[in-house]
Design a protein around this motif. Structure first.
Motif, PDB file in Angstrom:
ATOM      1  N   LEU A 109       0.769  -1.461   0.527  1.00  0.00           N
ATOM      2  CA  LEU A 109       0.443  -1.936   1.762  1.00  0.00           C
ATOM      3  C   LEU A 109       1.297  -3.139   2.240  1.00  0.00           C
ATOM      4  N   SER A 110       1.197  -4.141   1.110  1.00  0.00           N
ATOM      5  CA  SER A 110       2.008  -5.319   1.469  1.00  0.00           C
ATOM      6  C   SER A 110       3.519  -5.285   1.978  1.00  0.00           C
ATOM      7  N   HIS A 111       4.142  -4.198   1.615  1.00  0.00           N
ATOM      8  CA  HIS A 111       5.391  -3.830   2.251  1.00  0.00           C
ATOM      9  C   HIS A 111       5.398  -3.125   3.527  1.00  0.00           C
ATOM     10  N   LYS A 112       4.429  -2.524   3.747  1.00  0.00           N
ATOM     11  CA  LYS A 112       4.151  -2.000   5.317  1.00  0.00           C
ATOM     12  C   LYS A 112       4.018  -3.013   6.112  1.00  0.00           C
ATOM     13  N   ALA A 113       3.134  -4.152   5.581  1.00  0.00           N
ATOM     14  CA  ALA A 113       2.998  -5.186   6.382  1.00  0.00           C
ATOM     15  C   ALA A 113       4.382  -5.954   6.775  1.00  0.00           C
ATOM     16  N   TYR A 114       5.174  -6.324   5.863  1.00  0.00           N
ATOM     17  CA  TYR A 114       6.554  -6.778   5.641  1.00  0.00           C
ATOM     18  C   TYR A 114       7.350  -5.937   6.900  1.00  0.00           C
ATOM     19  N   VAL A 115       7.408  -4.709   6.930  1.00  0.00           N
ATOM     20  CA  VAL A 115       8.033  -4.099   7.870  1.00  0.00           C
ATOM     21  C   VAL A 115       7.346  -4.450   9.278  1.00  0.00           C
TER      22      VAL A 115
ATOM     23  N   CYS B  24      -4.233  -7.639   7.306  1.00  0.00           N
ATOM     24  CA  CYS B  24      -5.043  -7.390   6.250  1.00  0.00           C
ATOM     25  C   CYS B  24      -4.224  -6.984   4.948  1.00  0.00           C
ATOM     26  N   TRP B  25      -2.977  -6.470   5.056  1.00  0.00           N
ATOM     27  CA  TRP B  25      -2.282  -5.900   3.966  1.00  0.00           C
ATOM     28  C   TRP B  25      -1.346  -6.845   3.418  1.00  0.00           C
ATOM     29  N   ARG B  26      -1.188  -8.076   3.865  1.00  0.00           N
ATOM     30  CA  ARG B  26       0.095  -8.868   3.532  1.00  0.00           C
ATOM     31  C   ARG B  26       0.040  -9.173   1.865  1.00  0.00           C
ATOM     32  N   THR B  27      -1.105  -9.306   1.345  1.00  0.00           N
ATOM     33  CA  THR B  27      -1.001  -9.583   0.015  1.00  0.00           C
ATOM     34  C   THR B  27      -1.696  -8.381  -0.898  1.00  0.00           C
ATOM     35  N   ASP B  28      -1.814  -7.210  -0.278  1.00  0.00           N
ATOM     36  CA  ASP B  28      -2.164  -6.173  -1.129  1.00  0.00           C
ATOM     37  C   ASP B  28      -1.110  -5.599  -1.677  1.00  0.00           C
ATOM     38  N   THR B  29      -0.942  -5.705  -3.089  1.00  0.00           N
ATOM     39  CA  THR B  29       0.421  -5.396  -3.772  1.00  0.00           C
ATOM     40  C   THR B  29      -0.042  -3.972  -4.462  1.00  0.00           C
ATOM     41  N   LEU B  30      -1.345  -3.495  -4.477  1.00  0.00           N
ATOM     42  CA  LEU B  30      -1.823  -2.470  -5.377  1.00  0.00           C
ATOM     43  C   LEU B  30      -2.070  -1.101  -4.510  1.00  0.00           C
ATOM     44  N   THR B  31      -2.417  -1.196  -3.311  1.00  0.00           N
ATOM     45  CA  THR B  31      -2.872   0.117  -2.667  1.00  0.00           C
ATOM     46  C   THR B  31      -1.485   0.701  -1.867  1.00  0.00           C
ATOM     47  N   THR B  32      -1.573   2.130  -2.360  1.00  0.00           N
ATOM     48  CA  THR B  32      -0.656   2.870  -1.881  1.00  0.00           C
ATOM     49  C   THR B  32      -0.769   3.584  -0.540  1.00  0.00           C
ATOM     50  N   PRO B  33      -0.027   3.273   0.343  1.00  0.00           N
ATOM     51  CA  PRO B  33      -0.572   3.918   1.833  1.00  0.00           C
ATOM     52  C   PRO B  33      -0.785   5.305   1.847  1.00  0.00           C
ATOM     53  N   ASP B  34      -1.549   6.021   2.572  1.00  0.00           N
ATOM     54  CA  ASP B  34      -1.870   7.430   2.746  1.00  0.00           C
ATOM     55  C   ASP B  34      -0.823   7.953   3.708  1.00  0.00           C
TER      56      ASP B  34
END
Length: 268
Positions: free
Chosen positions: A190-196, A239-249
């Protein structure tokens, strides 16, 4: 003689001794290897724009040289940055920067090769594309000087329309990625999606205002400006900025793709 502590313009007066240590080692190495060819060293990115976040930000720099880096100096810089990446400092592998000669720095010419370092990678010669117009603007208008003259003496003014044009060109790459639904990057945490999403907020801000701002500033602007459903998506992404574990659905990936397509349409 050690360089002075860098007077960061960081929100809430926050300073990080690790960043200062990293910059001292970086600058000392540049001075030893480049000697008189080193004209100036400047901070860009979040450090320059005043919204450095120790949890997510990298350390962005730009080194100005009198003439292009020679092959011998390049080999020495490659070795230096490889060793620097192993330095016992949390930012040792979080550096991004480039070495650009004065002629190339003065006015951007697309496709020119410069020694460039990206986060988590080694220094290598890379052809610079339109995003380096944006980097020059940030250094010229907000760069923090570690060494050398005021960057406005080295970089010509960059008009708002040139910034908008550079952003529109970069959006083509994002549109291409959007069409690659099987790209493994869509499955990044999710952190990557926040970056995007934050990057798209910055794009929209530049298109609207003709200047560049930090990600936090762009997000705040987007939350007060964008229509639904995009405003809610931007709000949730924080809320996703530091979430480096959860894969987005899959539904979330589709939602982010729709946002990307909407943003690219704004820059067409």
């Amino acid at each position: 003689m050690q360089p002075p502590v860098i007077p960061f313009r960081i929100s809430a007066g926050w300073q990080d001794s690790n960043v200062n240590e990293m910059l001292r080692v970086l600058l000392q190495g540049m001075q030893e290897l480049l000697d008189d060819n080193l004209v100036g060293v400047y901070l860009r990115g979040s450090l320059a724009l005043g919204d450095f976040d120790p949890a997510t930000s990298d350390v962005d720099f730009l080194a100005a040289t009198q003439i292009p880096v020679t092959d011998a100096a390049l080999a020495a810089l490659v070795d230096f940055h490889n060793r620097l990446a192993k330095f016992p400092n949390p930012y040792a592998n979080e550096l991004e920067g480039a070495y650009i000669d004065l002629e190339g720095l003065r006015r951007f010419q697309p496709g020119q090769p410069y020694p460039t370092l990206y986060r988590g990678e080694g220094l290598q010669v890379t052809r610079h594309q339109s995003n380096w117009v944006l980097e020059r603007w940030t250094v010229r208008e907000h760069g923090l000087t570690l060494l050398g003259p005021d960057p406005q003496q080295l970089i010509d003014p960059i008009p708002a329309e040139r910034l908008r044009a550079a952003v529109s060109l970069r959006l083509r790459d994002w549109a291409d990625w959007c069409s690659q639904v099987d790209d493994p990057a869509w499955q990044l945490p999710l952190s990557h999606k926040a970056y995007v999403i934050e990057t798209m907020c910055r794009v929209l801000y530049t298109l609207a205002n003709g200047e560049i701002c930090s990600k936090p500033h762009a997000v705040a602007w987007a939350l007060s400006t964008l229509p639904e459903p995009w405003r809610s998506l931007v709000e949730r992404s924080q809320c996703w900025r530091t979430d480096t574990l959860t894969t987005p659905d899959d539904p979330l990936i589709a939602e982010v793709r729709r946002f990307l397509l909407w943003v690219t349409a704004q820059g067409a």
